[in-house]
Design a protein around this motif. Structure first.
Motif, PDB file in Angstrom:
ATOM      1  N   ALA A   1       0.989  -1.312  -0.134  1.00 53.64           N
ATOM      2  CA  ALA A   1      -0.191  -0.075   0.027  1.00 53.64           C
ATOM      3  C   ALA A   1       0.929   1.342  -0.238  1.00 53.64           C
ATOM      4  N   GLU A   2       1.979   1.142   0.918  1.00 56.03           N
ATOM      5  CA  GLU A   2       2.893   2.216   0.815  1.00 56.03           C
ATOM      6  C   GLU A   2       3.315   2.635  -0.712  1.00 56.03           C
TER       7      GLU A   2
ATOM      8  N   ASN B   1      -4.879   3.051  -1.313  1.00 57.44           N
ATOM      9  CA  ASN B   1      -5.132   2.079   0.476  1.00 57.44           C
ATOM     10  C   ASN B   1      -4.786   0.096   0.812  1.00 57.44           C
ATOM     11  N   ARG B   2      -5.036   0.352   1.598  1.00 58.89           N
ATOM     12  CA  ARG B   2      -5.274  -1.255   2.145  1.00 58.89           C
ATOM     13  C   ARG B   2      -6.089  -2.000   1.436  1.00 58.89           C
ATOM     14  N   SER B   3      -7.158  -1.397   1.339  1.00 60.64           N
ATOM     15  CA  SER B   3      -8.560  -2.065   0.397  1.00 60.64           C
ATOM     16  C   SER B   3      -8.037  -2.259  -1.180  1.00 60.64           C
TER      17      SER B   3
END
Lengths: 407, 407
Positions: free
Chosen positions: B27-28, B33-35
Motif C-alpha cells: 500500500a505504501e 489504501n489497503r482495501s
C-alpha cells in the motif's frame, strides 16, 4: 498537483510551442473531448494566459473551431545568457517570441561572479522596467557554460572563467530582486532542448546538440528527455578523450579532450592566429576555407577530423536521430562536413548511423538564449495558475500621473 | 489498458522484484489504501500469480499484515542466452528464481542462425516438457550479443558470429513452437537491466553496465530507463574509438575501438597466447597477474589503461551513479582497477565522477540470462490477466495414468 491543473499546463504548453491551435486540434492532441478543452481554455483565458478567437478566416466544410492562442504580449519570462564575449538578456513572450533584448560586452577572462551577476541583473531590470504596464513576468531562466547543480543553479565547474562552486543562480535571483527564482541550465543542455522544441530537431526525441565556442559543450536528449545522469551533469562531450597520444592541453587540465582538439583555440592556432579569439575570428577562418585558402582549408580539415571522431563515438553510444551543430561548430561543420562524414563512415556502426541526420542549428546564435527562456517557462507550463499567483506584474512602479489629472 | 489492469501489473512487479511484501508495504509503495491492495491481491491470487500468507511469524505491536508472495513454482518464463562458447536455456520462476537450466557447448565461429535456433529450441522444449504439470509459461526472453531490432528480435549486426540481418527472434519463436513470442535483447542491455533490478546497481537508475567477452558490450540506464536511441541500438560502447593512432584491428572492420583494445583477444595476445580464447584463458591471465607474474601484470595494466579511458569518457558523458563490470571485465577490473582508476582521475571531470561507484557484476555469469528472463516477464508484469489468457500450461501432454487407475 491535481490532474486538472496538470491539464491546464498541458494545454498551455501546446499553444506555447505550436502557436495558435483550434479547439479541435487541441482535443485531438490531448486525447480529451471538446467540452474539456472549452473548460480549460476558459480558465486559462480568465487568467490572461490565452485568448480565443473566432476564426473568421476558416474555410471549408464543417463547424468552424475556435482558435486558442498564447497571450504573447502579456505574459513573459526573462532569459539570460552568459556568452563568451558578452552578457545577453531578453524578454521572451509566452509563445517564444523575443520581445526585447539587451546585450553588453564582457572581457574574455578574469570575470568574477559579482561582475557577471551585476551585469546581467542590470540588463534584466531594464527589460522588466521597460515592459508594458500590466504585463506579467512568470519566470526567469539563465544559461551558463559550465556544470550546473540542478536545485539552485550553482556553477560547480566552469573552466572557461575558471569558476568552481559559484552560487550563480541564487546570487542572480537576489540581484535581480523581482521575487522570482532563477532557473539555471548548462548552455548546451538548454540549446539541445531549444533545438528540440523550436529548432532543427523538432520531432527528433533522440537528439545530440554540440555547442562550440572556447570549449565544446553537449546537450543530449534520450527519448525526449534531457540526459542529466546522477547529479544533472551529463553530456560533458567536450571532455571526451579523443587524442590519447600527446593531444593538446585542455582548460580542464587534461590533454586530448574533444574541446581541446576542436575548440576555437585549436582552429585559430592552426592558422597562425594564436592569441586571437571570438566568433568573428572563427568565421574569418571558415570563410577563408570556403574560399579555398590552403592554410585555412588544412586547419578546418584537421579539426573536422577530430570532430568527426567525437561525433562517430556519440552516434555509436546514443543512436541519435539527429546531431545538431551549434555555436561556432555550426560554421565549422559547414566547411568540415567531408571530414566529419568520413570519420562517421569509418568509425560509426552502420546500424547506429543509418538514420542519423547531421544538421546546423535551426536557432543560430540564439539557441542557448531561447533554451534559457524555455527553462524560465517550465514552472508556468507545469502549473499555470499556481505560478501566476507568485508572478510579478511589470512595471512595479505606480503609473505616472498624466498632466491634468487622471484620464 | 485500464488503470486497474495496470495496477495489477504494478503490484505483481513489486513482489516479483522484491519477494514477499506485506499488504501494508505494498500500500505504501503503490500509494493506495489497503482495501485496494486487498482487491488487487485477491484477483492475482485467483489467477494463480500470487499467494497470501498469514504471517504467524510477525512479532511486535500492531495488527499483523498479510504477506503477498509471487507464485514462484507455478508461473515461469523461458530464458535463453547465446554465450560465446555455449548455448544456455533456463526456466525462471516468477520472483526471479532459476528453477532449471540446460547448457550445450557451441563452436566459437562459423555458427549460423539455424544451428543456434535449433540448439536453443531443443533446450527450451526440454525445460518446458520437464516443468511440473499445471505450471504456466508466461513469456520467453533471449539474449544475443549483437544489435537487436526491438520489434521482432532481428539481429541487425552481430560481429562475433558475423551475422547481418538474421531473423533470430521470429525463427526461435517458430522452432520453439509453444505459441509465445520471443522477446530478444542485446546481451549488455539485458545485463544492465538485470544489474539494476537484482544485482550490483539496485537503487542506481543512472547505471552503465560493461560486458566483456570477445567483444565489449554496453547497456546504459538513464533515469532508470534503458538507453535505446532512435532505433533501439544505443550504447555500442565497444566501438567507441579510443586509440586513433594505429589501434588494433576490430571485428567491426575499424581500428582502435574500445573492444579491440580491451577484449579477450587483446589480453591473450599480450601474454603470447594468440589463438586461444574463452573465459577460462582470460581467468588464467588474471590469476597470473594477481600472483605477480610480470608478463601477465604488464598485459593487464596495458589493457586496464584503455579500459580506463573508455570508462572515463562514459563517466563524462553519462554522469552515472554506478559502473558495473560484467563478463570477463569483471575479472579484469579486479586486477586492473589501479589503471582504470588512474585514467578516471586523469580524464574524468571531478564533478562527473564524484559520486560514481565502480562495481563488479552482482549477478556474475548469469547477468545476461537473468536479463533475458526479465524481458520474458515484461508482458506479464504490464498486464497480468491478459497475458495469462495466452500463456501455455506445461506440459501439454496428458497426464500419465497411474497403475491401478486414477488416484
Amino acid at each position: 498537483m491535481s490532474r486538472h491543473r496538470a491539464s491546464l499546463g498541458t494545454l498551455l504548453r501546446h499553444v506555447h510551442l505550436n502557436g495558435p491551435l483550434s479547439r479541435a486540434a487541441l482535443a485531438e492532441r490531448m486525447g480529451v473531448n471538446r467540452s474539456t478543452i472549452l473548460a480549460l481554455t476558459s480558465e486559462l483565458a480568465a487568467a490572461g494566459l490565452v485568448r480565443e478567437e473566432n476564426p473568421e478566416e476558416v474555410l471549408g466544410a464543417g463547424r468552424p473551431s475556435f482558435v486558442v492562442r498564447p497571450e504573447t504580449g502579456r505574459v513573459f519570462v526573462l532569459a539570460f545568457d552568459v556568452a563568451v564575449d558578452r552578457l545577453v538578456a531578453a524578454r521572451v513572450g509566452l509563445g517564444g517570441t523575443i520581445l526585447d533584448r539587451r546585450e553588453t560586452p564582457r572581457p574574455r577572462t578574469g570575470v568574477d561572479l559579482d561582475t557577471v551577476v551585476t551585469g546581467l541583473a542590470g540588463l534584466g531590470r531594464e527589460l522588466f522596467d521597460a515592459a508594458p504596464p500590466g504585463t506579467v513576468c512568470a519566470g526567469v531562466g539563465a544559461s551558463y557554460c559550465g556544470m550546473i547543480r540542478p536545485g539552485d543553479g550553482m556553477v560547480r565547474y566552469g573552466p572557461e572563467l575558471g569558476w568552481v562552486d559559484q552560487a550563480f543562480g541564487t546570487e542572480l535571483e537576489s540581484a535581480l530582486g523581482i521575487g522570482l527564482p532563477v532557473a539555471v541550465g548548462n548552455e548546451a543542455h538548454l540549446g539541445a532542448h531549444a533545438e528540440f522544441v523550436r529548432g532543427a530537431g523538432i520531432g527528433s526525441p533522440d537528439l545530440i546538440y554540440l555547442h562550440g565556442d572556447v570549449g565544446v559543450g553537449g546537450g543530449i536528449l534520450v527519448g525526449g528527455r534531457l540526459l542529466g545522469g546522477e547529479g544533472g551533469y551529463g553530456a560533458e562531450v567536450g571532455h571526451m578523450l579523443v587524442n590519447p597520444h600527446g593531444g593538446r592541453e585542455c582548460l580542464c587540465g587534461s590533454r586530448g579532450c574533444l574541446e581541446a582538439e576542436t575548440g576555437e583555440y585549436a582552429l585559430l592556432e592552426a592558422v597562425g592566429r594564436a592569441g586571437e579569439f571570438g566568433r568573428a575570428a572563427v568565421r574569418d577562418v571558415v570563410r577563408e576555407a570556403a574560399d579555398g585558402k590552403p592554410e585555412a582549408e588544412a586547419a578546418v580539415a584537421a579539426i573536422g577530423d577530430w570532430l568527426g571522431i567525437g561525433v562517430a563515438n556519440l552516434i555509436n553510444l546514443f543512436n541519435p536521430g539527429v546531431v545538431v551543430f551549434g555555436g561556432t561548430l555550426r560554421e565549422l561543420y559547414a566547411v568540415a562536413a567531408p571530414q566529419v562524414d568520413a570519420r562517421i563512415a569509418q568509425h560509426g556502426m552502420p546500424v547506429s548511423r543509418e538514420r542519423a541526420r547531421l544538421l546546423p542549428s535551426g536557432l543560430g546564435d540564439d539557441a542557448t538564449l531561447i533554451g534559457a527562456a524555455e527553462k524560465g517557462f517550465d514552472a508556468l507550463l507545469s502549473d499555470p495558475l499556481d505560478v501566476l499567483l507568485s508572478a510579478r506584474t511589470s512595471p512595479a512602479r505606480p503609473p505616472v500621473a498624466a498632466p491634468g489629472g487622471p484620464r
